[in-house]
Design an enzyme around this catalytic site. Structure first.
Site, PDB file in Angstrom:
ATOM      1  N   LYS A  51       0.912  -1.298   0.120  1.00 36.42           N
ATOM      2  CA  LYS A  51      -0.028  -0.070   0.058  1.00 36.42           C
ATOM      3  C   LYS A  51       0.748   1.365   0.009  1.00 36.42           C
ATOM      4  CE  LYS A  51      -3.480  -2.427   2.060  1.00 36.42           C
ATOM      5  NZ  LYS A  51      -4.190  -3.057   3.504  1.00 36.42           N
ATOM      6  N   GLN A  95      -5.075  -2.085   9.449  1.00 36.93           N
ATOM      7  CA  GLN A  95      -4.826  -3.445   8.932  1.00 36.93           C
ATOM      8  C   GLN A  95      -5.542  -4.594   9.729  1.00 36.93           C
ATOM      9  OE1 GLN A  95      -3.391  -4.039   5.817  1.00 36.93           O
ATOM     10  NE2 GLN A  95      -4.135  -6.067   6.138  1.00 36.93           N
ATOM     11  N   ASP A 118     -11.674   1.843   3.700  1.00 34.44           N
ATOM     12  CA  ASP A 118     -11.766   0.604   3.607  1.00 34.44           C
ATOM     13  C   ASP A 118     -13.397   0.120   3.467  1.00 34.44           C
ATOM     14  OD1 ASP A 118      -9.815  -1.397   3.153  1.00 34.44           O
ATOM     15  OD2 ASP A 118      -9.347  -1.624   5.411  1.00 34.44           O
TER      16      ASP A 118
END
Length: 283
Positions: A51, A95, A118
């Site tokens: 990322k 994460q 997300d």
């Protein structure tokens, strides 16, 4: 059979992101993504590094916060609150998975929905389900829709079967297909006569996390098959579909690797740009 090349589509998305990022910078807005990693899970660390590289390549500022595995839930929540309050941060990604002593749902719900790139916050999930306003959508199913669009797959009016009902892929995937006009069936471990149900799908998306789960006998001739699974078998990556068998019946199919997986980061970057554009408009 024709392969759906995720690398080609991801590259196109990233070029668009790069162009949009440059345009935002000309307006004085530097797109910024903050990624929080708790612990030292090797797979998670690899994803975070990817990322960061994606951000760098596309002109997005990347902030990485690597926290010890013993970090308390309260300390993590405090960091998220600080990022929420930082006007220069457009996207926040924590994460997953998190260490067991941290309640994942509480952390995700603490993220500002406007920075939830997300797409896991309940507010964004609700907007996706109801269609009530613009929402951030989880990156993997959003990437699937981008693949279908790129390859000219008409979704409206088609029978679509989603195999798997996770909050990360299965459920949002079903809602995206439904919103696009498909007739959607969600199949899962409790589905009776699973093969018969899946054979009804003109578009089949499989996301169960079991190597070779989807066999040729479960797929109708000419179906479009999207394999979201990533499994490691004998040192190599394979999907949830038995590629050798299924590819002989499918009209279009995603390979693993090189299919859906590369789209996830591309759509994360795209969501970050979307958030930055809102900031530029003062929203």
């Amino acid at each position: 059979m024709k392969l759906i090349d995720g690398k080609v589509v991801a590259a196109a998305v990233k070029e668009r992101v790069k162009s949009d990022a440059a345009a935002l910078k000309e307006r004085g807005v530097v797109p910024c993504l903050a990624v929080v990693l708790v612990g030292d899970d090797p797979a998670s660390a690899t994803y975070v590094k990817s990322k960061e590289k994606g951000c760098e390549a596309c002109g997005i500022k990347s902030l990485a916060f690597r926290l010890d595995a013993n970090t308390s839930e309260e300390a993590l929540l405090e960091l998220v609150a600080e990022l929420n309050a930082n006007d220069e941060v457009d996207g926040i990604l924590v994460q997953l998975p998190l260490p067991k002593h941290i309640e994942t749902s509480r952390v995700l719900e603490t993220i500002d929905p406007r920075k939830d790139v997300d797409g896991f916050h309940a507010q964004n999930v609700g907007k996706l389900v109801t269609g009530a306003g613009e929402a951030f959508v989880p990156c993997t199913p959003l990437g699937v829709m981008e693949l279908l669009k790129f390859y000219g797959v008409e979704v409206s009016g088609k029978n679509a079967v989603v195999v798997g009902r996770s909050n990360i892929v299965g459920k949002p995937m079903a809602n995206l297909l439904l919103n696009a006009g498909a007739t959607v069936t969600v199949a899962h471990s409790k589905t009776r006569d699973l093969a018969s149900v899946v054979r009804n799908g003109e578009i089949v998306v499989v996301a169960v996390g079991k190597a070779g789960f989807l066999t040729a006998e479960m797929v109708s001739e000419g179906a479009v098959v999207v394999d979201v699974g990533i499994n490691r078998v004998d040192g190599r990556l394979v999907g949830d579909a038995d590629f050798e068998g299924v590819s002989k019946k499918a009209s279009l199919i995603t390979p693993v690797p090189g299919g859906v997986g590369v789209m996830t980061i591309a759509m994360l970057l795209s969501n970050t740009i979307k958030s930055a554009e809102r900031r530029a408009k003062g929203c």
